[in-house]
Design a protein around this motif. Structure first.
Motif, short mmCIF file in Angstrom:
data_model
loop_
_atom_site.label_atom_id
_atom_site.label_comp_id
_atom_site.label_asym_id
_atom_site.label_seq_id
_atom_site.Cartn_x
_atom_site.Cartn_y
_atom_site.Cartn_z
N GLU A 41 0.85 -1.18 0.00
CA GLU A 41 0.00 0.00 0.00
C GLU A 41 0.89 1.23 0.00
OE1 GLU A 41 -3.05 2.09 3.12
OE2 GLU A 41 -2.99 -0.10 3.04
N ARG A 42 0.62 2.17 -0.87
CA ARG A 42 1.39 3.39 -0.94
C ARG A 42 0.67 4.47 -0.15
NH1 ARG A 42 2.89 6.94 -6.30
NH2 ARG A 42 3.99 8.55 -5.16
N ARG A 43 1.42 5.13 0.74
CA ARG A 43 0.84 6.21 1.54
C ARG A 43 1.61 7.49 1.26
NH1 ARG A 43 -1.58 4.16 7.10
NH2 ARG A 43 -2.27 2.13 6.37
N VAL A 44 0.91 8.57 1.06
CA VAL A 44 1.52 9.85 0.76
C VAL A 44 1.09 10.84 1.83
CG1 VAL A 44 1.70 11.74 -0.91
CG2 VAL A 44 1.49 9.37 -1.71
N LEU A 45 2.08 11.52 2.43
CA LEU A 45 1.75 12.56 3.40
C LEU A 45 1.24 13.78 2.66
CD1 LEU A 45 4.80 12.35 5.80
CD2 LEU A 45 2.50 11.52 6.21
N ARG A 46 0.08 14.24 3.04
CA ARG A 46 -0.50 15.40 2.36
C ARG A 46 0.15 16.70 2.81
NH1 ARG A 46 -5.17 14.46 -0.50
NH2 ARG A 46 -6.05 12.40 -0.17
N ARG A 47 0.65 16.72 4.02
CA ARG A 47 1.18 17.97 4.55
C ARG A 47 2.61 17.72 5.03
NH1 ARG A 47 -1.22 21.66 9.33
NH2 ARG A 47 0.40 23.21 9.15
N ALA A 48 3.51 17.52 4.12
CA ALA A 48 4.91 17.28 4.47
C ALA A 48 5.54 18.58 4.97
CB ALA A 48 5.66 16.75 3.27
N ALA A 49 6.60 18.46 5.71
CA ALA A 49 7.27 19.63 6.26
C ALA A 49 7.85 20.48 5.13
CB ALA A 49 8.39 19.20 7.20
N GLU A 50 7.68 21.77 5.26
CA GLU A 50 8.19 22.70 4.26
C GLU A 50 9.68 22.95 4.46
OE1 GLU A 50 7.22 27.24 2.84
OE2 GLU A 50 5.67 26.09 3.86
N HIS A 51 10.10 22.97 5.72
CA HIS A 51 11.50 23.25 6.04
C HIS A 51 12.06 22.23 7.03
CE1 HIS A 51 10.17 27.30 4.74
NE2 HIS A 51 11.38 27.33 4.23
N HIS A 52 13.36 22.10 7.03
CA HIS A 52 14.09 21.33 8.03
C HIS A 52 15.06 22.29 8.71
CE1 HIS A 52 12.66 17.98 5.59
NE2 HIS A 52 12.87 17.21 6.64
N TYR A 53 15.38 21.99 9.94
CA TYR A 53 16.27 22.84 10.73
C TYR A 53 17.46 22.03 11.21
CZ TYR A 53 12.17 25.84 10.80
OH TYR A 53 11.11 26.61 10.43
N LEU A 54 18.64 22.62 11.07
CA LEU A 54 19.88 21.98 11.51
C LEU A 54 20.60 22.90 12.49
CD1 LEU A 54 21.32 20.82 8.07
CD2 LEU A 54 20.24 19.38 9.76
N ARG A 55 21.03 22.35 13.58
CA ARG A 55 21.91 23.08 14.49
C ARG A 55 23.31 22.56 14.20
NH1 ARG A 55 23.18 22.56 20.47
NH2 ARG A 55 23.92 24.62 21.01
#
Length: 139
Positions: A14-28
């Motif tokens: 079964e293929r699942r797609v996130l409808r609201r994926a994160a727009e940004h990622h943060y790195l320290r």
């Protein structure tokens, strides 16, 4: 009956797609300059990040939207924000960068966060990126 008459049914995927994926990622991240010397200011730090992207990924990498949200010149640490599609490019470019002004250097990714927030929302969890309890000085 399954394949070759073994009595097992074929596996269903079964293929699942996130409808609201994160727009940004943060790195320290922290820049390590083992031989000391001059420390980059905020503008030089940002330029170093862009240079790392350009060296590994060319002009496409250099055009990647990366924001330096905070920068501490004393500890050479920063919080970077990158669009989700550019995370791997940024992380790999920082990891493989080896020189700053003809001196050895290394970037270390200290923390990584992913948020499902729109630009109008704020998160108390972003505060966790800004400090390290192990570096806390109590009077």
């Amino acid at each position: 009956r399954g394949p070759a008459g073994r009595g097992m049914a074929a596996a269903a995927f079964e293929r699942r797609v996130l409808r609201r994926a994160a727009e940004h990622h943060y790195l320290r991240v922290r820049l390590e300059l083992p031989d000391g010397g001059a420390r980059p200011n905020a503008a030089q730090f940002k330029q170093l990040v862009v240079t790392a992207l350009r060296e590994l990924h060319g002009e496409v990498g250099a055009a990647l939207p990366v924001d330096v949200l905070t920068y501490e010149e004393k500890t050479l640490s920063a919080i970077l924000r990158v669009i989700s599609s550019g995370l791997v490019k940024l992380w790999s470019a920082l990891t493989l960068l080896g020189f700053y002004q003809n001196r050895r250097c290394a970037f270390h990714v200290l923390q990584f966060c992913l948020f499902f927030l729109s630009p109008n929302q704020t998160s108390p969890f972003l505060l966790a990126l800004s400090g390290n309890s192990r570096e806390l000085v109590l009077d």
